[in-house]
Design an enzyme around this catalytic site. Structure first.
Site, PDB file in Angstrom:
ATOM      1  N   ASN A 131      -1.283   4.447  10.398  1.00  0.00           N
ATOM      2  CA  ASN A 131      -1.953   5.003   9.219  1.00  0.00           C
ATOM      3  C   ASN A 131      -1.775   6.506   9.092  1.00  0.00           C
ATOM      4  O   ASN A 131      -1.910   7.055   8.005  1.00  0.00           O
ATOM      5  CB  ASN A 131      -3.448   4.696   9.277  1.00  0.00           C
ATOM      6  CG  ASN A 131      -3.718   3.204   9.102  1.00  0.00           C
ATOM      7  OD1 ASN A 131      -2.934   2.501   8.479  1.00  0.00           O
ATOM      8  ND2 ASN A 131      -4.819   2.738   9.652  1.00  0.00           N
ATOM      9  N   GLU A 165     -15.464  -3.118   9.227  1.00  0.00           N
ATOM     10  CA  GLU A 165     -14.598  -1.939   9.106  1.00  0.00           C
ATOM     11  C   GLU A 165     -15.310  -0.701   9.643  1.00  0.00           C
ATOM     12  O   GLU A 165     -16.540  -0.601   9.585  1.00  0.00           O
ATOM     13  CB  GLU A 165     -14.197  -1.724   7.647  1.00  0.00           C
ATOM     14  CG  GLU A 165     -13.218  -2.759   7.128  1.00  0.00           C
ATOM     15  CD  GLU A 165     -11.948  -2.849   7.951  1.00  0.00           C
ATOM     16  OE1 GLU A 165     -11.200  -1.865   8.003  1.00  0.00           O
ATOM     17  OE2 GLU A 165     -11.706  -3.909   8.568  1.00  0.00           O
ATOM     18  N   ASN A 206      43.077  22.163   5.403  1.00  0.00           N
ATOM     19  CA  ASN A 206      43.205  20.897   4.667  1.00  0.00           C
ATOM     20  C   ASN A 206      42.732  21.007   3.228  1.00  0.00           C
ATOM     21  O   ASN A 206      43.015  20.152   2.424  1.00  0.00           O
ATOM     22  CB  ASN A 206      42.443  19.784   5.374  1.00  0.00           C
ATOM     23  CG  ASN A 206      40.965  20.087   5.517  1.00  0.00           C
ATOM     24  OD1 ASN A 206      40.562  21.245   5.602  1.00  0.00           O
ATOM     25  ND2 ASN A 206      40.152  19.045   5.536  1.00  0.00           N
ATOM     26  N   GLY A 253       0.816  -1.227   0.000  1.00  0.00           N
ATOM     27  CA  GLY A 253       0.000   0.000   0.000  1.00  0.00           C
ATOM     28  C   GLY A 253       0.842   1.265   0.000  1.00  0.00           C
ATOM     29  O   GLY A 253       2.029   1.267   0.355  1.00  0.00           O
ATOM     30  N   SER A 259      48.724  28.415  20.305  1.00  0.00           N
ATOM     31  CA  SER A 259      47.362  28.839  19.977  1.00  0.00           C
ATOM     32  C   SER A 259      47.314  29.642  18.679  1.00  0.00           C
ATOM     33  O   SER A 259      48.278  30.311  18.312  1.00  0.00           O
ATOM     34  CB  SER A 259      46.829  29.716  21.114  1.00  0.00           C
ATOM     35  OG  SER A 259      46.727  28.929  22.264  1.00  0.00           O
ATOM     36  N   ARG A 277      -3.018   8.152   3.873  1.00  0.00           N
ATOM     37  CA  ARG A 277      -3.330   9.027   5.004  1.00  0.00           C
ATOM     38  C   ARG A 277      -2.102   9.704   5.615  1.00  0.00           C
ATOM     39  O   ARG A 277      -2.215  10.652   6.376  1.00  0.00           O
ATOM     40  CB  ARG A 277      -4.112   8.229   6.067  1.00  0.00           C
ATOM     41  CG  ARG A 277      -5.528   7.907   5.630  1.00  0.00           C
ATOM     42  CD  ARG A 277      -6.136   6.762   6.426  1.00  0.00           C
ATOM     43  NE  ARG A 277      -5.656   5.460   5.955  1.00  0.00           N
ATOM     44  CZ  ARG A 277      -6.065   4.290   6.446  1.00  0.00           C
ATOM     45  NH1 ARG A 277      -6.958   4.261   7.422  1.00  0.00           N
ATOM     46  NH2 ARG A 277      -5.594   3.152   5.964  1.00  0.00           N
ATOM     47  N   LYS A 292      37.396  15.922  11.816  1.00  0.00           N
ATOM     48  CA  LYS A 292      36.912  15.125  10.682  1.00  0.00           C
ATOM     49  C   LYS A 292      38.033  14.234  10.181  1.00  0.00           C
ATOM     50  O   LYS A 292      39.144  14.714   9.959  1.00  0.00           O
ATOM     51  CB  LYS A 292      36.444  16.040   9.553  1.00  0.00           C
ATOM     52  CG  LYS A 292      35.809  15.284   8.411  1.00  0.00           C
ATOM     53  CD  LYS A 292      36.141  15.846   7.035  1.00  0.00           C
ATOM     54  CE  LYS A 292      37.527  15.525   6.573  1.00  0.00           C
ATOM     55  NZ  LYS A 292      37.820  15.870   5.183  1.00  0.00           N
ATOM     56  N   GLY A 307      -6.531  -3.837  -2.411  1.00  0.00           N
ATOM     57  CA  GLY A 307      -7.002  -4.165  -1.068  1.00  0.00           C
ATOM     58  C   GLY A 307      -6.252  -5.317  -0.419  1.00  0.00           C
ATOM     59  O   GLY A 307      -5.505  -6.046  -1.072  1.00  0.00           O
ATOM     60  N   THR A 308      -6.457  -5.476   0.889  1.00  0.00           N
ATOM     61  CA  THR A 308      -5.702  -6.479   1.663  1.00  0.00           C
ATOM     62  C   THR A 308      -6.059  -7.906   1.231  1.00  0.00           C
ATOM     63  O   THR A 308      -5.190  -8.788   1.222  1.00  0.00           O
ATOM     64  CB  THR A 308      -5.961  -6.295   3.169  1.00  0.00           C
ATOM     65  OG1 THR A 308      -7.364  -6.122   3.403  1.00  0.00           O
ATOM     66  CG2 THR A 308      -5.239  -5.084   3.717  1.00  0.00           C
TER      67      THR A 308
HETATM   68  C1  UD1 Z   1      -6.550  -2.870   8.230  1.00  0.00           C
HETATM   69  C2  UD1 Z   1      -7.790  -3.735   8.455  1.00  0.00           C
HETATM   70  C3  UD1 Z   1      -8.485  -3.291   9.742  1.00  0.00           C
HETATM   71  C4  UD1 Z   1      -7.506  -3.360  10.906  1.00  0.00           C
HETATM   72  C5  UD1 Z   1      -6.244  -2.535  10.620  1.00  0.00           C
HETATM   73  C6  UD1 Z   1      -5.195  -2.774  11.681  1.00  0.00           C
HETATM   74  C7  UD1 Z   1      -8.603  -4.282   6.207  1.00  0.00           C
HETATM   75  C8  UD1 Z   1      -9.630  -3.993   5.178  1.00  0.00           C
HETATM   76  N1  UD1 Z   1      -8.676  -3.573   7.348  1.00  0.00           N
HETATM   77  O1  UD1 Z   1      -6.980  -1.530   8.018  1.00  0.00           O
HETATM   78  O2  UD1 Z   1      -9.568  -4.170  10.009  1.00  0.00           O
HETATM   79  O3  UD1 Z   1      -8.141  -2.897  12.091  1.00  0.00           O
HETATM   80  O4  UD1 Z   1      -5.671  -2.937   9.362  1.00  0.00           O
HETATM   81  O5  UD1 Z   1      -4.110  -1.932  11.510  1.00  0.00           O
HETATM   82  O6  UD1 Z   1      -7.781  -5.151   6.019  1.00  0.00           O
HETATM   83  N2  UD1 Z   1      -1.842  -3.379   1.702  1.00  0.00           N
HETATM   84  C9  UD1 Z   1      -1.405  -4.080   0.597  1.00  0.00           C
HETATM   85  N3  UD1 Z   1      -2.150  -4.058  -0.534  1.00  0.00           N
HETATM   86  C10 UD1 Z   1      -3.310  -3.373  -0.612  1.00  0.00           C
HETATM   87  C11 UD1 Z   1      -3.751  -2.661   0.519  1.00  0.00           C
HETATM   88  C12 UD1 Z   1      -3.006  -2.687   1.672  1.00  0.00           C
HETATM   89  O7  UD1 Z   1      -0.351  -4.719   0.636  1.00  0.00           O
HETATM   90  O8  UD1 Z   1      -3.920  -3.417  -1.696  1.00  0.00           O
HETATM   91  C13 UD1 Z   1      -1.030  -3.402   2.908  1.00  0.00           C
HETATM   92  C14 UD1 Z   1      -0.617  -2.027   3.384  1.00  0.00           C
HETATM   93  O9  UD1 Z   1       0.637  -1.656   2.816  1.00  0.00           O
HETATM   94  C15 UD1 Z   1      -0.520  -2.196   4.900  1.00  0.00           C
HETATM   95  C16 UD1 Z   1      -1.467  -3.343   5.191  1.00  0.00           C
HETATM   96  O10 UD1 Z   1      -1.785  -3.942   3.951  1.00  0.00           O
HETATM   97  O11 UD1 Z   1       0.787  -2.549   5.315  1.00  0.00           O
HETATM   98  C17 UD1 Z   1      -2.756  -2.873   5.860  1.00  0.00           C
HETATM   99  O12 UD1 Z   1      -3.339  -1.869   5.037  1.00  0.00           O
HETATM  100  P1  UD1 Z   1      -3.866  -0.518   5.678  1.00  0.00           P
HETATM  101  O13 UD1 Z   1      -4.243   0.373   4.572  1.00  0.00           O
HETATM  102  O14 UD1 Z   1      -2.929  -0.051   6.685  1.00  0.00           O
HETATM  103  O15 UD1 Z   1      -5.202  -1.069   6.370  1.00  0.00           O
HETATM  104  P2  UD1 Z   1      -5.999  -0.359   7.537  1.00  0.00           P
HETATM  105  O16 UD1 Z   1      -6.870   0.673   6.969  1.00  0.00           O
HETATM  106  O17 UD1 Z   1      -5.091   0.019   8.611  1.00  0.00           O
HETATM  107 MG    MG Z   2      -2.966   0.160   8.779  1.00  0.00          MG
END
Ligand code: UD1
Ligand code: MG
Length: 526
Positions: free
Chosen positions: A264, A191, A423, A47, A442, A51, A388, A114-115
């Site tokens: 975040n 969420e 130097n 990600g 000095s 934010r 240095k 997304g995750t």
């Molecule tokens: C996520 C969880 C939330 C939890 C919180 C804890 C989801 C939808 N929500 O929210 O329930 O309470 O973490 O900190 O999972 N990432 C990817 N690929 C993507 C999107 C994100 O690798 O497409 C990675 C990000 O780099 C990050 C991690 O996943 O390291 C979590 O993503 P982040 O955007 O921080 O999720 P939160 O909104 O914090």
């Molecule tokens: Mg997070």
């Protein structure tokens, strides 16, 4: 607080073993952990971190002097999983460069949808032997190995399809909430954006740290739908889908809720950094270091300090700095990637970068040791001294107001106040070599390249452009001239001029007319 990559330090006095998988230091109290050979760790690190409003990928932001994602991977290493797989995407090359030295493999998620999508992407890189996956976000740097190990144990012994690490937070805003069933297992994660008022009041949150049984997870991931404001595939939705399939989902509450904190926002980054520093200070104090006002002291993750050393308020110990036993590090000093041996005194407000101070040496207050400054046993530099790439051999000293660059100072030599090694000739840096037991008077300028032999003297105020042989006196300054009575005569002249000026002013008042310039008396020959 910790400047620009004050975090991306270079490695001058870096101890061996800070980078590179075979030497990565892990906590010694993890030796009891069993090897999780049937387990893959998936680190979600693709990600952007919108934010944070930053040009740098979120997982590369530093906490405790290390990128977030490096903390996460280090916490996973002692699990001895078959594979650590980082899902990278935004600034993939830079994230890869941060994780591969720690032994992680990478898989690219592009675009980042997304995750849940991230874990789908990871699937193609997971080895067949893997039965379980531990999923960790790349932005939770306070996570401890012990907590992960407990999560895996609960998952295995609880016959669950998924086990979530949760935490009760005093302020759960921004996190997904855990919806429990009557039997205490988990029905869903909701969420923040989709939660009802009642659900928002639940203090138990999702950490985004899970253990999954892979064969149960895959069909649910395939069924995810982007039905949320961000139009993303949420891994959290897999929990409700597992329930629909009558699979069991457990949640283990982290004993220390700080461990699950994500980063975040800038404010959460600062909070997590503060907790990390406090933890590190406690570890150092547990090992016998005295830290006064520990909440004002910043020590990076790799810093080591010997017992009986005293650290005063407002000190920053950065990078791979190593400090020995019985040292005194006085207030306001900043030490980065440097090595300080036993019994050293560093006086207030001194700044060291990639420098070394041997046993019993002393610097400051207000000393600046730049890369390559090397104070040998008992050497001393005082206030407003800049060093240095220079060695001060045993017992050599430069007590005040001096610049030593590209210089070697022999044992027992004394460098007088205001000495400058010139130097730089505008093109090259040139060396100054000073022998043993030399006395530099000095306010001397030593124009390099130049050598001062053992036991030689340089007269104060000299500009030395030629070598001074051993045991000789080098003197290079204008000869002094004495003019007896000159000052008294000058004062008389001034007084006379002032009197004359007063008279002519009175006359001008009585009868205004244009004043004629007074003829100057011929100046006395000097
Ligand atoms: C996520 C969880 C939330 C939890 C919180 C804890 C989801 C939808 N929500 O929210 O329930 O309470 O973490 O900190 O999972 N990432 C990817 N690929 C993507 C999107 C994100 O690798 O497409 C990675 C990000 O780099 C990050 C991690 O996943 O390291 C979590 O993503 P982040 O955007 O921080 O999720 P939160 O909104 O914090
Ligand atoms: Mg997070």
């Amino acid at each position: 607080m910790c400047g620009t990559n004050s975090m991306g330090h270079s490695a001058a006095w870096k101890s061996p073993g800070v980078s590179g998988l075979p030497n990565v230091r892990v906590r010694s109290d993890n030796s009891h952990l069993m090897a999780a050979k049937d387990t893959v760790v998936i680190v979600l690190a693709a990600g952007k971190g919108t934010r944070l409003k930053s040009d740098l990928a979120k997982v590369l932001h530093p906490v405790g002097g290390r990128p977030l994602v490096a903390h996460v991977i280090r916490a996973c290493l002692p699990l001895k999983a078959a594979q650590i797989l980082a899902v990278v995407g935004f600034q993939a090359d830079a994230v890869e460069a941060a994780v591969t030295p720690l032994g992680a493999e990478t898989v690219v998620q592009n675009p980042q949808r997304g995750t849940g999508h991230a874990v789908q992407i990871a699937r193609k890189a997971i080895r067949r032997s893997a039965k379980y996956a531990v999923v960790v976000p790349g932005d939770a740097p306070l996570l401890r190995t012990e907590t992960l190990a407990a999560l895996i144990n609960t998952h295995r012994s609880g016959d669950a399809a998924a086990t979530i690490l949760s935490a009760n937070l005093p302020d759960p805003t921004g996190y997904g909430r855990i919806i429990r069933k009557n039997d205490n297992s988990v029905a869903a994660i909701v969420e923040e954006g989709a939660a009802s008022d009642e659900q928002r009041a639940i203090p138990e949150v999702n950490s985004s740290i899970y253990c999954f049984t892979l064969e149960k997870l895959w069909p649910c991931l395939a069924a995810l739908k982007p039905e949320n404001v961000h139009k993303e595939l949420y891994l959290t939705d897999a929990i409700a889908l597992l329930n629909e399939r009558h699979e069991r989902v457990l949640a283990v509450i982290a004993p220390d809720p700080n461990e699950i904190l994500g980063c975040n926002t800038r404010e959460s980054l600062a909070d997590v950094d503060r907790i990390f520093r406090r933890r590190k200070a406690s570890e150092l104090m547990d090992s016998g270091v005295m830290i006064y006002f520990p909440e004002t002291v910043i020590a990076d993750a790799d810093v080591t300090v010997g017992r009986e050393t005293v650290i005063e308020p407002g000190v920053q110990l950065l990078g791979a700095t190593k400090i020995g036993e019985r040292c005194l590090i006085r207030t306001g000093s900043i030490i980065e990637n440097s090595r300080i041996d036993d019994g050293v005194i560093l006086d207030a407000y001194s700044v060291l970068v990639e420098s070394r101070m041997a046993k019993g040496s002393r610097a400051g207050p207000f000393a600046r040791l730049r890369p390559g400054a090397d104070l040998r046993e008992g050497a001393r530099v005082g206030n407003f001294v800049e060093v240095k790439k220079s060695i001060l051999h045993e017992g050599a000293k430069a007590p005040h107001l001096t610049y030593l660059g590209d210089a070697t100072i022999g044992a027992g030599s004394n460098i007088g106040a205001g000495t400058i090694t010139c130097n730089y000739d505008g093109v090259h840096k040139n060396p100054t070599t000073i022998g043993k037991n030399v006395f530099i008077g000095s306010d001397s300028a030593l124009v390099a390249p130049v050598r001062i032999g053992d036991g030689a003297y340089v007269a104060a105020g000299s500009t030395i452009t030629e070598n001074v042989p051993a045991d000789a006196l080098g003197i290079a300054r204008g000869r002094q001239v004495i003019k007896p009575g000159w000052a008294a005569a000058r004062r008389r002249e001034i007084a006379k001029a002032a009197k004359g000026h007063g008279k002519s002013a009175k006359r001008r008042k009585a009868k205004p007319r244009r004043a004629r310039p007074r003829k100057k008396s011929s100046r006395r020959r000097r």
